[in-house]
Scaffold this motif. Structure first.
Motif, short mmCIF file in Angstrom:
data_model
loop_
_atom_site.label_atom_id
_atom_site.label_comp_id
_atom_site.label_asym_id
_atom_site.label_seq_id
_atom_site.Cartn_x
_atom_site.Cartn_y
_atom_site.Cartn_z
N PRO A 136 -57.63 39.96 52.30
CA PRO A 136 -57.60 39.66 50.86
C PRO A 136 -58.73 40.28 50.05
CG PRO A 136 -57.04 37.70 52.10
CD PRO A 136 -57.47 38.74 53.10
N ASP A 137 -59.97 40.22 50.56
CA ASP A 137 -61.08 40.73 49.74
C ASP A 137 -60.97 42.23 49.51
OD1 ASP A 137 -61.56 41.12 52.42
OD2 ASP A 137 -63.70 40.64 52.33
N ARG A 164 -59.21 41.27 39.66
CA ARG A 164 -60.55 40.85 39.26
C ARG A 164 -60.72 39.34 39.39
NH1 ARG A 164 -63.12 38.41 35.50
NH2 ARG A 164 -61.24 37.96 34.30
N VAL A 165 -59.70 38.59 38.94
CA VAL A 165 -59.77 37.13 39.02
C VAL A 165 -59.85 36.67 40.47
CG1 VAL A 165 -58.51 34.99 38.59
CG2 VAL A 165 -58.64 36.75 36.82
N CYS A 166 -59.01 37.24 41.33
CA CYS A 166 -58.99 36.83 42.74
C CYS A 166 -60.30 37.18 43.43
CB CYS A 166 -57.82 37.47 43.46
SG CYS A 166 -56.21 36.80 42.98
N ALA A 167 -60.84 38.36 43.14
CA ALA A 167 -62.13 38.74 43.72
C ALA A 167 -63.21 37.77 43.27
CB ALA A 167 -62.49 40.17 43.33
N GLY A 168 -63.13 37.33 42.04
CA GLY A 168 -64.13 36.40 41.51
C GLY A 168 -64.08 35.04 42.15
N LEU A 197 -56.76 30.47 46.39
CA LEU A 197 -56.16 31.74 46.77
C LEU A 197 -54.65 31.58 46.98
CD1 LEU A 197 -57.50 34.49 47.11
CD2 LEU A 197 -57.48 34.12 49.59
N GLU A 198 -54.25 30.46 47.54
CA GLU A 198 -52.82 30.20 47.70
C GLU A 198 -52.13 30.09 46.34
OE1 GLU A 198 -52.26 26.76 50.09
OE2 GLU A 198 -52.85 27.76 51.96
N GLN A 199 -52.79 29.46 45.39
CA GLN A 199 -52.21 29.35 44.06
C GLN A 199 -52.08 30.72 43.39
OE1 GLN A 199 -54.93 26.03 42.68
NE2 GLN A 199 -52.99 25.26 41.86
N MET A 200 -53.11 31.55 43.52
CA MET A 200 -53.03 32.89 42.95
C MET A 200 -51.98 33.73 43.68
SD MET A 200 -54.89 33.05 40.29
CE MET A 200 -54.98 34.82 39.99
N GLY A 201 -51.80 33.47 44.96
CA GLY A 201 -50.75 34.16 45.71
C GLY A 201 -49.37 33.85 45.17
#
Length: 261
Positions: free
Chosen positions: A91-92, A148-152, A171-175
């Motif tokens: 992911p990162d 950008r949001v996920c990296a943050g 992370l699951e929610q952003m997924g």
């Protein structure tokens, strides 16, 4: 070399070169068959932005894309780059690439006996399914914002077990936001449901299920519902979320950051 790659740290180790000359006539023929099978349906049911992007980046029916040539046309439009990688990214690394407008692109192609489905992404899914949308400025901005949001989220996570658990939940929610937009997104255009998600664009069966009228429930896009919507990758989707414009998902990425901060 892609000049944007200099900005990568985590993802750098996964970058490769596409050896376009190594593709065989059989592989080009498989690509051509895949495209020919999809375009009649997509010409009627894909969103206008996908169809425009397909032509703008120079995709061809008769040969596997040369990513260097695609990027010569894509870069001046939105600054995005289809960047060859060795396979699945952690992911990162994935988020780092999106945040710098580099789309991780696999270079292998499925075989003829896997025309309908392959369990891991190939160049047909990645380029045919995803990259035409990267030529649309608003969608391009959304995808970078998402990265950008996920990296943050990881940058702001602490080192305790509780913090790691919270990061995993976020992370699951952003997924789910990625799944119901980038992969299985639909949009209302001219009173009809049109396809833009790559999982629909690259799959005849998934698309037919949606456009048949007997498939998933189509709900109006609602960020809170999307962030909580469970799904299974192994079955047809029960629910999809239709947007009215791509500005809606760009704003959703920013709103998600506020909700998960």
């Amino acid at each position: 070399m892609n000049p944007q790659a200099a900005a990568l740290t985590v993802a750098e180790q996964y970058l490769i070169q596409q050896d376009w000359a190594a593709y065989t006539p059989e592989q080009h023929a498989v690509w051509a068959e895949l495209v020919r099978r999809r375009m009649p349906q997509l010409n009627e049911h894909a969103c206008a932005e996908y169809l425009d992007g397909f032509h703008q980046i120079g995709l061809r029916e008769d040969s596997i894309p040369n990513l260097a040539e695609v990027n010569k046309r894509l870069g001046p439009r939105t600054g995005w780059n289809a960047t060859p990688v060795s396979g699945f990214l952690p992911p990162d690394a994935f988020f780092e690439m999106l945040a710098t407008r580099q789309f991780p692109t696999t270079t292998w192609l499925r075989s003829r006996d896997s025309l309908e489905y392959t369990p891991e992404p190939d160049i047909f899914h990645d380029v045919f399914g995803h990259v035409p949308m990267h030529a649309h400025p608003v969608f391009a901005d959304f995808l970078q914002e998402y990265g950008r949001v996920c990296a943050g989220l990881k940058d702001s996570a602490g080192g305790t077990a509780s913090a790691r658990g919270t990061y995993k939940d976020k992370l699951e929610q952003m997924g789910r936001l990625f799944w119901f937009t980038v992969e299985f997104g639909v949009i209302r255009q001219n009173g009809r449901i049109k396809l833009y998600g790559s999982g629909l664009i690259s799959s005849h069966g998934e698309s037919e299920y949606v456009i048949s009228g007997h498939g998933p429930e189509i709900r109006d896009f609602n960020l809170d519902q999307v962030l909580d919507q469970q799904f299974l990758v192994s079955e047809m989707q029960k629910v999809l979320y239709a947007v009215e414009s791509f500005d809606q998902i760009f704003e959703a990425a920013k709103q998600a950051e506020e909700r998960l901060a």
